[in-house]
Design an enzyme around this catalytic site. Sequence first.
Site, PDB file in Angstrom:
ATOM      1  N   GLU A 127      42.579  48.345  41.761  1.00  0.00           N
ATOM      2  CA  GLU A 127      41.794  49.331  41.016  1.00  0.00           C
ATOM      3  C   GLU A 127      42.205  50.728  41.472  1.00  0.00           C
ATOM      4  O   GLU A 127      41.454  51.404  42.172  1.00  0.00           O
ATOM      5  CB  GLU A 127      40.314  49.081  41.320  1.00  0.00           C
ATOM      6  CG  GLU A 127      39.363  49.718  40.362  1.00  0.00           C
ATOM      7  CD  GLU A 127      39.077  48.833  39.164  1.00  0.00           C
ATOM      8  OE1 GLU A 127      38.419  49.308  38.243  1.00  0.00           O
ATOM      9  OE2 GLU A 127      39.533  47.670  39.146  1.00  0.00           O
ATOM     10  N   TRP A 147      42.297  53.632  40.312  1.00  0.00           N
ATOM     11  CA  TRP A 147      41.400  54.750  40.037  1.00  0.00           C
ATOM     12  C   TRP A 147      40.299  54.856  41.091  1.00  0.00           C
ATOM     13  O   TRP A 147      39.904  55.930  41.524  1.00  0.00           O
ATOM     14  CB  TRP A 147      40.776  54.586  38.644  1.00  0.00           C
ATOM     15  CG  TRP A 147      39.730  55.608  38.363  1.00  0.00           C
ATOM     16  CD1 TRP A 147      39.933  56.892  37.964  1.00  0.00           C
ATOM     17  CD2 TRP A 147      38.323  55.445  38.498  1.00  0.00           C
ATOM     18  NE1 TRP A 147      38.731  57.541  37.836  1.00  0.00           N
ATOM     19  CE2 TRP A 147      37.728  56.683  38.158  1.00  0.00           C
ATOM     20  CE3 TRP A 147      37.489  54.379  38.870  1.00  0.00           C
ATOM     21  CZ2 TRP A 147      36.350  56.880  38.179  1.00  0.00           C
ATOM     22  CZ3 TRP A 147      36.121  54.577  38.893  1.00  0.00           C
ATOM     23  CH2 TRP A 147      35.563  55.820  38.546  1.00  0.00           C
ATOM     24  N   TRP A 199      37.874  35.380  45.631  1.00  0.00           N
ATOM     25  CA  TRP A 199      37.823  34.279  44.664  1.00  0.00           C
ATOM     26  C   TRP A 199      38.663  34.563  43.417  1.00  0.00           C
ATOM     27  O   TRP A 199      39.440  33.726  42.969  1.00  0.00           O
ATOM     28  CB  TRP A 199      36.369  34.003  44.283  1.00  0.00           C
ATOM     29  CG  TRP A 199      36.214  32.870  43.328  1.00  0.00           C
ATOM     30  CD1 TRP A 199      36.054  32.952  41.978  1.00  0.00           C
ATOM     31  CD2 TRP A 199      36.235  31.472  43.653  1.00  0.00           C
ATOM     32  NE1 TRP A 199      35.952  31.697  41.447  1.00  0.00           N
ATOM     33  CE2 TRP A 199      36.059  30.773  42.448  1.00  0.00           C
ATOM     34  CE3 TRP A 199      36.367  30.753  44.853  1.00  0.00           C
ATOM     35  CZ2 TRP A 199      36.025  29.370  42.399  1.00  0.00           C
ATOM     36  CZ3 TRP A 199      36.336  29.358  44.800  1.00  0.00           C
ATOM     37  CH2 TRP A 199      36.164  28.692  43.585  1.00  0.00           C
ATOM     38  N   GLU A 259      41.762  32.164  48.935  1.00  0.00           N
ATOM     39  CA  GLU A 259      40.803  31.103  48.608  1.00  0.00           C
ATOM     40  C   GLU A 259      41.455  30.097  47.659  1.00  0.00           C
ATOM     41  O   GLU A 259      41.489  30.318  46.463  1.00  0.00           O
ATOM     42  CB  GLU A 259      39.556  31.717  47.974  1.00  0.00           C
ATOM     43  CG  GLU A 259      38.872  32.681  48.957  1.00  0.00           C
ATOM     44  CD  GLU A 259      37.460  33.103  48.555  1.00  0.00           C
ATOM     45  OE1 GLU A 259      36.900  32.560  47.595  1.00  0.00           O
ATOM     46  OE2 GLU A 259      36.930  33.992  49.222  1.00  0.00           O
ATOM     47  N   TYR A 311      28.053  29.865  53.744  1.00  0.00           N
ATOM     48  CA  TYR A 311      27.053  30.029  52.681  1.00  0.00           C
ATOM     49  C   TYR A 311      27.605  29.407  51.411  1.00  0.00           C
ATOM     50  O   TYR A 311      28.687  28.800  51.453  1.00  0.00           O
ATOM     51  CB  TYR A 311      26.705  31.514  52.479  1.00  0.00           C
ATOM     52  CG  TYR A 311      27.854  32.487  52.619  1.00  0.00           C
ATOM     53  CD1 TYR A 311      28.850  32.563  51.652  1.00  0.00           C
ATOM     54  CD2 TYR A 311      27.953  33.336  53.722  1.00  0.00           C
ATOM     55  CE1 TYR A 311      29.899  33.455  51.771  1.00  0.00           C
ATOM     56  CE2 TYR A 311      29.013  34.237  53.857  1.00  0.00           C
ATOM     57  CZ  TYR A 311      29.982  34.297  52.889  1.00  0.00           C
ATOM     58  OH  TYR A 311      31.035  35.169  53.011  1.00  0.00           O
TER      59      TYR A 311
HETATM   60  C1  LIG Z   1      36.044  48.241  40.864  1.00  0.00           C
HETATM   61  C2  LIG Z   1      36.616  46.904  41.061  1.00  0.00           C
HETATM   62  O1  LIG Z   1      36.020  45.947  40.655  1.00  0.00           O
HETATM   63  N1  LIG Z   1      37.780  46.836  41.680  1.00  0.00           N
HETATM   64  C3  LIG Z   1      38.467  45.640  42.088  1.00  0.00           C
HETATM   65  C4  LIG Z   1      37.809  45.021  43.265  1.00  0.00           C
HETATM   66  O2  LIG Z   1      38.502  43.842  43.651  1.00  0.00           O
HETATM   67  C5  LIG Z   1      38.611  42.854  42.650  1.00  0.00           C
HETATM   68  C6  LIG Z   1      39.357  41.695  43.246  1.00  0.00           C
HETATM   69  O3  LIG Z   1      38.510  40.780  43.779  1.00  0.00           O
HETATM   70  C7  LIG Z   1      39.303  43.381  41.435  1.00  0.00           C
HETATM   71  O4  LIG Z   1      39.364  42.395  40.434  1.00  0.00           O
HETATM   72  C8  LIG Z   1      38.608  44.633  40.947  1.00  0.00           C
HETATM   73  O5  LIG Z   1      39.306  45.180  39.882  1.00  0.00           O
END
Ligand SMILES: CC(=O)N[C@H]1CO[C@H](CO)[C@@H](O)[C@@H]1O
Length: 401
Positions: free
Chosen positions: A79, A81, A115, A156, A221
């Site tokens: 991500e 951004w 996951w 995982e 968990y």
């Molecule tokens: C904001 C967000 O959800 N960013 C990333 C966080 O990490 C996961 C991976 O588990 C990404 O899929 C998301 O895009």
Amino acid sequence: MEKRRSEMRTFFSIITLCALMAFAAAAEKKKIVCYYGNWSFYRLGDGKFDIAHIDPTLCTHMIYGFIGISTDGSIKVLEPWLDLPDNWGKNGFGRFNALREKSPSTKTMIGIGGWNEGSVKYSEVVSNPDTRAKFVENVVVFLKKYKFDGFDIDWEYPNQRGGKPSDIENYVALLRQLKDAFKKDDFILSATVTAAEAPASISYNISEVSKHLDLINLMAYDFHGAWEKSTGLNAPLYKSSVETGYDAKLNVDSCVQYWLDQGASAEKLILGTAFYGRSFTLANEEDHGIGALAPEAGLPGPFTREPGLLAYNEICVNIASGQWTEVFNEEQYAPYAYSARQWVGYDNVKSLTEKAEYIKRHKLGGAMLWSIDTDDFHGKCGEKYPLLKTLNSVLRSGAMA
Ligand SMILES: CC(=O)N[C@H]1CO[C@H](CO)[C@@H](O)[C@@H]1O
Ligand SMILES: *[C@@H]1O[C@H](CO)[C@@H](O)[C@H](O)[C@H]1NC(C)=O
């Protein structure tokens, strides 16, 4: 004169005693590994969590989840951004690491996997010695570039979900190579692992894994949830007297004993705790005990918006409202709560206090928590961070102000 001398002696023996007690307390201090999930930024209303909400003094280690992997052994920022400073980004990595200014002894780490990343790409990268070596190099470059103190691998899981049997050995080889490459800069290496005997025995050579890791975060968990058709607790400390066979192993104590029996070193084991619950919709609102018929997932919460799951900050508000009834199961040492046909099993201050005492009794390394963004961080039900503070008060009681 005599009296004065004896007063002095008393005074000095008290000083010595205090020093000894402080030393013992410091030696007792345990780790508190706070996992942070980047996606909490997108929750609505009071559920929206920003890095600025983190109190780093409550964590000895903090892990930012997650980054991803590519099959050529490179690292993917999932991500950009949110994570990076470029192009008006939110600079998640930078702001997370800057929290060390408020708590210089706290270590920050980056987590890879989770996951949603699945297993297949990890299996491919470690199967080939070239991509595996390249991945190790890329991790070191990444840690230096973004100034993390360590790395958590949350694959995982090896040899599951599309992985293959050779993953078990290749995973050990990967950890050995990472640990080697980390020596020069003293980076910390941890892994977040599936805890219960059946899945763990498919994925890990535990004694070998334990040699190379600094910390082993046990995901103790998700033992029961809406994938089953009757209610069960998310993370009970002990088995119930009605459980037999494999069901009797789906609890914290059985998992810890299994890892210890398989050769994990106790001081590396970090007991994972859940700051969320698993929820169900009951078949019949009069039947609301453990093991009650529950054909469907619980309704989604306003912040997490996921059927079958409620964050602690959603649960505590429900209970405070008086509309849910809380029951503490003494045998398995965990609470559950229900309202009409809704049911949730979770952890609270009482159950976490006992888990922390368990960590001390068994001389484990400390506690991990998944995740810091679902504690009551606004203090809607009382003081802020009730669960995280509970872990701190038991495990770091020797901490000097
Ligand atoms: C904001 C967000 O959800 N960013 C990333 C966080 O990490 C996961 C991976 O588990 C990404 O899929 C998301 O895009
Ligand atoms: C773990 O690895 C060691 C060293 O390769 C090996 O001797 C041992 O049999 C393995 N244990 C398991 C349970 O596979």
